[in-house]
Design a protein around this motif. Structure first.
Motif, mmCIF file in Angstrom:
data_model
loop_
_atom_site.group_PDB
_atom_site.id
_atom_site.type_symbol
_atom_site.label_atom_id
_atom_site.label_comp_id
_atom_site.label_asym_id
_atom_site.label_seq_id
_atom_site.Cartn_x
_atom_site.Cartn_y
_atom_site.Cartn_z
ATOM 1 N N ALA A 109 0.815 -1.201 0.000
ATOM 2 C CA ALA A 109 0.000 0.000 0.000
ATOM 3 C C ALA A 109 0.859 1.265 0.000
ATOM 4 O O ALA A 109 0.533 2.258 -0.640
ATOM 5 C CB ALA A 109 -0.944 -0.001 1.203
ATOM 6 N N HIS A 110 1.964 1.228 0.742
ATOM 7 C CA HIS A 110 2.813 2.435 0.872
ATOM 8 C C HIS A 110 4.258 2.073 0.577
ATOM 9 O O HIS A 110 5.054 1.876 1.498
ATOM 10 C CB HIS A 110 2.713 3.012 2.284
ATOM 11 N N PRO A 111 4.603 1.985 -0.713
ATOM 12 C CA PRO A 111 5.951 1.523 -1.074
ATOM 13 C C PRO A 111 7.068 2.370 -0.447
ATOM 14 O O PRO A 111 8.090 1.835 -0.023
ATOM 15 C CB PRO A 111 5.987 1.628 -2.597
ATOM 16 N N VAL A 112 6.863 3.672 -0.394
ATOM 17 C CA VAL A 112 7.923 4.530 0.151
ATOM 18 C C VAL A 112 8.148 4.219 1.621
ATOM 19 O O VAL A 112 9.288 4.098 2.084
ATOM 20 C CB VAL A 112 7.577 6.022 -0.056
ATOM 21 N N TRP A 113 7.039 4.070 2.363
ATOM 22 C CA TRP A 113 7.169 3.720 3.776
ATOM 23 C C TRP A 113 7.786 2.334 3.937
ATOM 24 O O TRP A 113 8.573 2.088 4.836
ATOM 25 C CB TRP A 113 5.807 3.763 4.476
ATOM 26 N N ILE B 79 9.920 0.817 1.979
ATOM 27 C CA ILE B 79 11.367 0.918 1.776
ATOM 28 C C ILE B 79 12.025 1.636 2.962
ATOM 29 O O ILE B 79 13.089 1.229 3.445
ATOM 30 C CB ILE B 79 11.677 1.662 0.447
ATOM 31 N N SER B 80 11.351 2.666 3.465
ATOM 32 C CA SER B 80 11.933 3.409 4.597
ATOM 33 C C SER B 80 12.099 2.492 5.810
ATOM 34 O O SER B 80 13.151 2.502 6.469
ATOM 35 C CB SER B 80 11.053 4.590 4.981
ATOM 36 N N PHE B 81 11.050 1.718 6.114
ATOM 37 C CA PHE B 81 11.138 0.784 7.242
ATOM 38 C C PHE B 81 12.251 -0.236 7.007
ATOM 39 O O PHE B 81 13.026 -0.564 7.910
ATOM 40 C CB PHE B 81 9.809 0.051 7.456
ATOM 41 N N LEU B 82 12.320 -0.707 5.777
ATOM 42 C CA LEU B 82 13.323 -1.706 5.427
ATOM 43 C C LEU B 82 14.726 -1.155 5.683
ATOM 44 O O LEU B 82 15.559 -1.772 6.359
ATOM 45 C CB LEU B 82 13.156 -2.071 3.938
ATOM 46 N N PHE C 257 5.958 -2.157 9.640
ATOM 47 C CA PHE C 257 6.300 -2.707 8.336
ATOM 48 C C PHE C 257 5.062 -3.322 7.676
ATOM 49 O O PHE C 257 4.800 -3.126 6.487
ATOM 50 C CB PHE C 257 7.403 -3.755 8.521
ATOM 51 N N ARG C 258 4.276 -4.028 8.482
ATOM 52 C CA ARG C 258 3.084 -4.665 7.932
ATOM 53 C C ARG C 258 2.066 -3.617 7.500
ATOM 54 O O ARG C 258 1.377 -3.775 6.494
ATOM 55 C CB ARG C 258 2.479 -5.617 8.961
ATOM 56 N N TRP C 259 2.024 -2.534 8.260
ATOM 57 C CA TRP C 259 1.109 -1.449 7.891
ATOM 58 C C TRP C 259 1.425 -0.922 6.488
ATOM 59 O O TRP C 259 0.532 -0.658 5.697
ATOM 60 C CB TRP C 259 1.211 -0.312 8.911
ATOM 61 N N SER C 260 2.751 -0.816 6.174
ATOM 62 C CA SER C 260 3.127 -0.290 4.863
ATOM 63 C C SER C 260 2.675 -1.229 3.739
ATOM 64 O O SER C 260 2.535 -0.811 2.601
ATOM 65 C CB SER C 260 4.629 -0.041 4.782
#
Ligand SMILES: Nc1ncnc2c1ncn2[C@@H]1O[C@H](COP(=O)(O)OP(=O)(O)OP(=O)(O)O)[C@@H](O)[C@H]1O
Ligand SMILES: [Mg+2]
Lengths: 253, 314
Positions: free
Chosen positions: A134-138, A140-143, A211-214
């Motif tokens: 849902a939120h690719p940028v988030w 990647i940020s979490f990753l 992470f799951r939220w993203s």
């Protein structure tokens, strides 16, 4: 800043990774596939959805986190422990580089490797279950943030360790259990209330939840709390690194 | 000219409480080969470690070409190449990769031609693609030297560079060191092969139990402490030294009375040999054979350390 030195360390570490590329990639790909076969097929046939998400898909972020945390800690700790063990650290200590450059080189390489592995697991999962981000940028940020934070932690462990045992103990006895209990395979809400409270003491819950939220926009805790906690770990690790830098702890005689 | 390295008031006490260095004051001159000699455990490696940054000093300062090696460590360390005593190398890297890595670590841009030259000088060129673990001990030692030279240092520390290196290659190695010196590189070396120090060094420092007990020009040292002995094998045994012989205070008679030894200073204006021989002739003492020997640096060194151990010298 001695950028060439950072580059040299980074390349050296990446070359080490490349030498063991097959086992580095094969192991997580095989274990991820096994998780899907075992959890997805055996458990998934009973639990079809979790928080409205197909169970197989639900566990993908947790699986990625599991590998990300383990690989970050193990790569970074081994990367700095090995020169201490063989004695080649003399070269790092006598080069015109500061501790900060050493950290950037080793942590950068360890984080890079675990991010690559995380993405490989994501790709493997795609073969088994539908995955939506849902939120690719988030995502990647979490990753990236998690990889960097736990590579820093690994680096600290590598400095602290004075034997291979200590090197193994933290990932095995702390990271793995905390990840399993951190909601990698279930939503915290399915636990009895008492265990829910206990769970929230586990720092990894916040990472997995965010992470799951993203991916699916479902979370055990508010996503802003997840981000805040991730940053808290990052700052804590940087603080310890700073302290090691100030004191030369376990680096020099 | 100013010293390129100045060590003042340097002490090091290890975490175990062992005082490995005690108030060391030492200057290394620009462009010289300085040999640091001393028995096992004297503190040579520790001293080198403090200058290079692998050991933190407990007290005192080190400046390298005017740069303090703690507060201005980058400028100081850029000038230094270190060949450690222990054979510590990576195992899986190739020779070429590990030497290039060292150059990068010291912040120098790539220069394959220069690295090629070093590897050729050190007879490692045909091994450049080999993994380090497949090399012999002597080859690994040379890889360490190549790594230390990779960033074109102005100062080179060689901590027992020839340990485990065969005679032929040792010669090559010293040729590399001579060439470096000719190119203006300052070299500080330790060795237990004292002939090497005698051959190579401009100055010699002796360290014992964490203290520098002597620093001297090699020539001066050999002159000051160097004595020659003239040994005469007698045709007939003597019961005792005739008291009226010339230079009797410098003479000694062997136990079985068939050998006379005359000890003299090589640098003295008159060695007294002619008069000794004349006086022997007068006394009717005849000899079968004669030989001279000069005390080597080794004897000087052993003498010094021995004195120090017995609490003799300063
Ligand atoms: N890490 C350490 N912790 C405690 N003591 C140490 C340590 N390293 C060296 N020492 C002690 O310091 C002293 C000096 O050691 P050093 O290695 O400097 O000697 P050296 O002159 O280089 O000897 P060698 O000729 O054997 O190489 C020795 O007594 C040694 O036991
Ligand atoms: Mg030594």
């Amino acid at each position: 800043m001695n950028w060439r030195a950072i580059h040299a360390i980074y390349r050296f570490e990446m070359a080490r990774t490349a030498r063991t590329l097959m086992q580095s990639i094969l192991a997580p790909v095989i274990s991820t596939s096994l998780y899907f076969v075992v959890f997805g097929a055996a458990i998934g046939s009973r639990i079809t959805t979790m928080e409205g998400v197909d169970y197989g898909s639900f566990i993908v972020p947790g699986l990625i986190m599991l590998t990300l945390l383990m690989q970050s800690v193990m790569n970074a700790s081994f990367g700095i422990y090995f020169p201490k063990f063989t004695g080649t650290i003399y070269e790092l200590l006598s080069a015109p580089i500061s501790f900060i450059e050493i950290v950037i080189g080793y942590v950068g390489a360890a984080a890079t490797k675990s991010i690559i592995l995380g993405l490989i697991i994501l790709a493997t999962s795609w073969l088994f279950v539908p995955v939506k981000i849902a939120h690719p940028v988030w995502m990647i940020s979490f990753l990236v943030l998690t990889a960097v934070t736990f590579s820093l932690l690994g680096f600290i462990i590598g400095i602290w360790a004075d034997g291979f045992e200590k090197l193994q103990i933290v990932p095995l006895l702390i990271i793995t259990p905390l990840t399993f209990l951190g909601g990698a395979f279930y939503s915290v809400s399915v636990l009895p209330p008492f265990w829910q409270v206990v769970t929230f003491v586990n720092p990894i819950v916040y990472l997995i939840s965010g992470f799951r939220w993203s991916f699916y926009e479902v979370a055990d805790v508010n996503v802003s709390v997840s981000i805040a906690m991730t940053l808290v770990f990052l700052v804590a690790c940087l603080g310890i690194i700073w302290w090691i830098f100030r004191t030369g702890y376990r680096l020099k005689n | 000219m100013h010293d390129i390295i100045t060590i003042s008031g340097l002490s090091k006490t290890y975490a175990t409480g062992f005082p490995a260095l005690k108030n060391i004051n030492l200057g290394i001159r620009r462009g010289e080969i300085f040999a640091l000699l001393g028995p096992n455990g004297a503190g040579k490696t520790t001293l080198i470690g403090v200058v290079c940054g692998t050991v933190t000093a407990s007290a005192g300062t080190v400046t390298v070409d005017g740069h303090d090696n703690v507060t201005d460590f980058r400028a100081a360390r850029e000038l230094i190449g270190l060949v450690p005593q222990e054979l510590t190398t990576d195992a899986f890297e190739s020779v070429w990769a590990t030497v290039s890595f060292s150059r990068g670590l010291f912040g120098k841009p790539k220069n394959p031609a220069y690295i090629e030259k070093i590897l050729k000088d050190l007879s490692l060129w045909d091994k450049k693609d080999n993994k380090i673990m497949t090399l012999s001990g002597g080859m690994k030692r040379r890889v360490l030297i190549a790594k230390a030279l990779s960033h074109e240092p102005k100062i080179l520390f060689l901590d027992e560079p020839t340990a485990g290196v065969d005679v032929e290659l040792r010669k090559d190695m010293w040729q590399v060191v001579r060439d470096l010196r000719a190119a203006g590189v300052t070299i500080i070396l330790t060795t237990h092969y004292i002939e090497e120090a005698e051959d190579m060094a401009d100055r010699i420092g002796v360290i014992s139990k964490g203290e520098i007990i002597l620093v001297e020009e090699k020539k001066e040292l050999m002159r000051k402490l160097g004595q020659k002995r003239l040994t005469l094998q007698l045709q007939e045994k003597l019961a005792a030294l005739p008291a009226n012989l010339f230079g009797v205070s410098q003479l000694s008679l062997s136990k079985d009375g068939d050998e006379l030894t005359y000890t003299y200073d090589t640098q003295a204006e008159r060695t007294g040999i002619t008069r000794l021989l004349a006086s022997l002739n007068e006394a009717g003492i005849r000899f079968r054979d004669l030989s001279t020997t000069q005390s080597s640096l080794e004897e000087i060194f052993v003498g010094l350390v021995h004195q120090d151990r017995n609490g003799g010298a300063k």
